[in-house]
Design an enzyme around this catalytic site. Structure first.
Site: not given
Lengths: 506, 506
Positions: B269-270, B299
């Protein structure tokens, strides 16, 4: 305190606090660049550090600072201030005057010059080509002479440069203490060199696992009283300590897997600097007094812990067994005495940063005498290499085969840091003199050490030195703690008492 | 370009650069506080961050910025600027106007209030006591309503808040897309819940060694094309990504030794956020356009890599054997299909941050609808807990047993971040729509994935999204890349195609 002084003081403290916060920010970024930042990010980051340093400088020479100091440094205001505020005003005034006396455009030219000069020096050192560096060094020296004229000087011109790093230090004083030191150390080094009883150091170059080295350094730092909740240890190319604030004082080290000494003793060295900064009085927080008293006093603490504790016999009476346990294959068969002699080998060499604690001071004296002669006009930059080599032969009995390992070895001159080198030797002398006072206060010092009781030592140093920060001058500190001015005899006696037995000399 | 515009532009770019450098400095300090700084140093450090952020804000609303924007944002000047400078002027004008429309003393009061409010929220959550938090939340909402009046609004008042995080987003648009999503996702979640064919996830809670988890995350990040020479991964309490500049984009993760999913998927995700920031065009460096287009677009990239790549079947066709090799005792007997189903379990729960990719959007819709009602005046703060619980029952079929796991679970409202939550669901919808376009451009996407060829994916995203930074609005990007406005059907179809087979639904 009258109202106008009170108002000026509040503004002044706000301004000082802001400068200090910028300093802390720049400190974090500097540490990050040297320990954490990914390779590609470095280039952009130096601009950020440049902005913060510039802002810090701008505030410290701002008209606002000028007019506040005009109010606060007036005698009738100064006498209304408490000790901390008075010293703080004096310190800021000193910096303000120094910076404002130089015409800004000349300062700008100088900054540009030293940046170029440092790059050229790097190339010149690599190529061992002094001629390449010479024109830059000549201009750097000329600029410093010009600055000395702006700043003014008393006695020797070089005094003004010495005063930057060691407030109150003069050529007259240094000639005296270095003279006293040289007189005894040069013959001692020669005697040691001729001793048939040279320590065997070969086992120090066995393979020492990096992780275990770090583990042992951490252990010793904890024993010294270094607070890991207010600090940390990391790896960087060159070891350093940085006190961001007294609750965040970080140190770095590096590892040489074939040289046991490097990491441990650099950790203890930087740990000494760090103990100083972790134990500054909370009263000084947010002021420019929240720092070591001078380069020399700061260095006395790193040298004290590295050499006078870390290379002492009683220290290893306690800790050698732990070290052996960690490195059974490497040290299991090495006796404590054998180990102690090996980590205290004295051997003249060409490179300052690799020198042992005895010959180190001779490296410094060479540089001091050359700097002094450059600024008195007795020596021209073009004659530096010859003068360098001659002094190395006279004091250390060794001679560089090229300028890369001679006059070009240190970065300092390329950046214009004249007057800085003496701090290193002053540190050694202060350390010995302070250690002598400590031993009077704690007659059972060796017993404590051999039981691993290092905390009382840290406490005594905190009580007498660390907590004061810049609240007193180096001379005030050394007078208060030892009852006399700096005296080289303590370092000489320490050397004689320690190294004669090691080398079986009478 | 005429001379006065040229001069103003040079000054403006210098000012913007300075703001950006302060931002970078604050970013390093923030990262340091969360990953490296020793415990005791944190207190003093937040003052430093405060100074840098304050300076950044001061510059962006300064009279200097105001008069430069007056010159540059005039139509006759704007038309002389190139794309980058024009967008930069528009962006700075937007920020400048937003900040300058609020009376400084009201803003100061608001900052003080939100600081208190965040502490009170923390206590209220701990005690599950909404009454404690209510008066603060009421004041925070009232302040935001007041700010909306200063800023002005079109249509719904809440539009002004949405626009802060997602430029151009409106209630009208969100009602439409969320409506389309809800209509299909609520029944899908219900169907999934009733399926007799639930995945077994117990093996995910075996003991997974932290070091090996990190090793695997690093490996996958490299495979994704994350450049470790322009970044690094560390441990922090909450995972985050921070783009200090495109050559230094750092991510953090955390480890749960009894929950295999947490570290890997938070790293991916990061890592998705980081790929975006590492691949911003060098043209944008030193400007405020050197950033993601919006919260929602940012996002979309973290969600894309985490879920659409990291939780896909072809991805694990390639990487599962590496994972098994690393954890032979834990995964040796788990089949690839068994693993794939377990990491895609869908299960309604109370806590947003622990939700799976399907139900996550329902958590967001609850918050969106409540925020909208708060700002239209249809809902009073005192009625929030009841409304919250009712919506959780309706959409997710679960109901909090107390407000700590209900209306008090998120920090956002206490700090006044209204309009932020929708970004998370927008990210999911953007991601699916972009993935659909990607699949059209790369019809062999699944084959690539199953061979571990992730680089062409990163390259396509760089080419079509990453390099643009803030040069285009979210809507411009999504129109250009997918040929149509945001459409929830892509996310719905992705869910249907992926989860029906997993749960054996027709």
């Amino acid at each position: 305190m009258n109202e106008s002084v009170q108002r000026a003081l509040a503004q002044f403290r706000g301004l000082v606090k802001k400068i200090k916060l910028y300093q802390e920010a720049a400190g974090v970024l500097y540490w990050d660049m040297r320990t954490q930042a990914p390779r590609k990010g470095l280039e952009a980051r130096s601009e950020v550090v440049g902005l913060l340093s510039g802002e810090m400088f701008r505030l410290s020479v701002s008209p606002e600072m000028g007019s506040l100091l005009e109010v606060l440094a007036a005698p009738e205001a100064l006498e209304q201030l408490d000790d901390i505020n008075r010293r703080l005003v004096e310190e800021c005034k000193r910096e303000y005057d120094r910076s404002n006396k130089i015409p800004p455009e000349r300062y700008q030219e100088y900054v540009t010059l030293t940046t170029q000069s440092e790059s050229v020096w790097e190339e010149a050192k690599e190529k061992a080509d002094f001629a390449l560096f010479r024109p830059y060094l000549e201009r750097v020296v000329a600029f410093n002479l010009e600055f000395i004229d702006y700043w003014g000087y008393q006695g020797h011109k070089y005094n003004t440069l010495l005063d930057i790093y060691e407030p109150g230090m003069t050529v007259e004083k240094l000639d005296r203490v270095f003279g006293g030191l040289k007189e005894r150390v040069v013959p001692l080094v020669a005697e040691i060199g001729q001793s048939p009883d040279q320590p065997d150091t070969s086992f120090l170059n066995r393979h020492y696992d990096e992780q275990k080295q770090l583990e042992f350094s951490r252990f010793i730092l904890k024993e010294m009283g270094y607070d890991f909740e207010a600090g940390r240890i990391d790896k960087s190319v060159h070891p350093f300590a940085t006190g961001l604030n007294p609750n965040d004082v970080r140190i770095t080290t590096n590892f040489r897997e074939n040289d046991f000494q490097f990491s441990l003793f650099s950790s203890m060295h930087e740990g000494g600097h760090a103990l100083y900064e972790q134990n500054l009085s909370p009263d000084l927080a947010g002021t420019l007094l929240c720092d070591g008293a001078s380069m020399g006093i700061h260095e006395s603490q790193s040298r004290f812990w590295e050499n006078m504790i870390g290379r002492s016999r009683p220290f290893w009476q306690r800790y050698y067994r732990d070290l052996q346990k960690l490195f059974p294959a490497e040290l299991g068969a090495v006796s404590p005495e054998h180990f102690y002699r090996a980590i205290n080998v004295v051997k003249p060499s060409l490179i300052r940063i690799e020198a042992d604690e005895v010959t180190y001071n001779l490296h410094i004296m060479v540089r001091y005498e050359l700097e002094k002669a450059l600024f008195s006009g007795d020596l021209a930059v073009r004659d530096l290499p010859g003068a360098w080599n001659e002094k190395y032969r006279d004091y250390l009995g060794v001679e560089p085969s090229h300028d890369g390992e001679g006059v070009l070895q240190d970065v300092h001159w390329s950046g214009g840091s004249f007057g800085y080198f003496p701090s290193y030797a002053l540190g050694n002398m202060y350390a010995a003199q302070i250690a002598h006072a400590l031993r009077k206060a704690m007659p059972d010092l060796d017993d404590c050490l051999s039981r691993g009781e290092l905390k009382p030592i840290k406490d005594w140093l905190t009580e007498h030195i660390y907590r004061y920060g810049k609240l007193q001058t180096p001379n005030e500190i050394i007078m208060r703690v030892t009852g006399e001015e700096l005296n080289p005899r303590y370092l000489v006696e320490y050397f004689e008492n320690k190294f004669r037995p090691i080398y079986g000399l009478a």
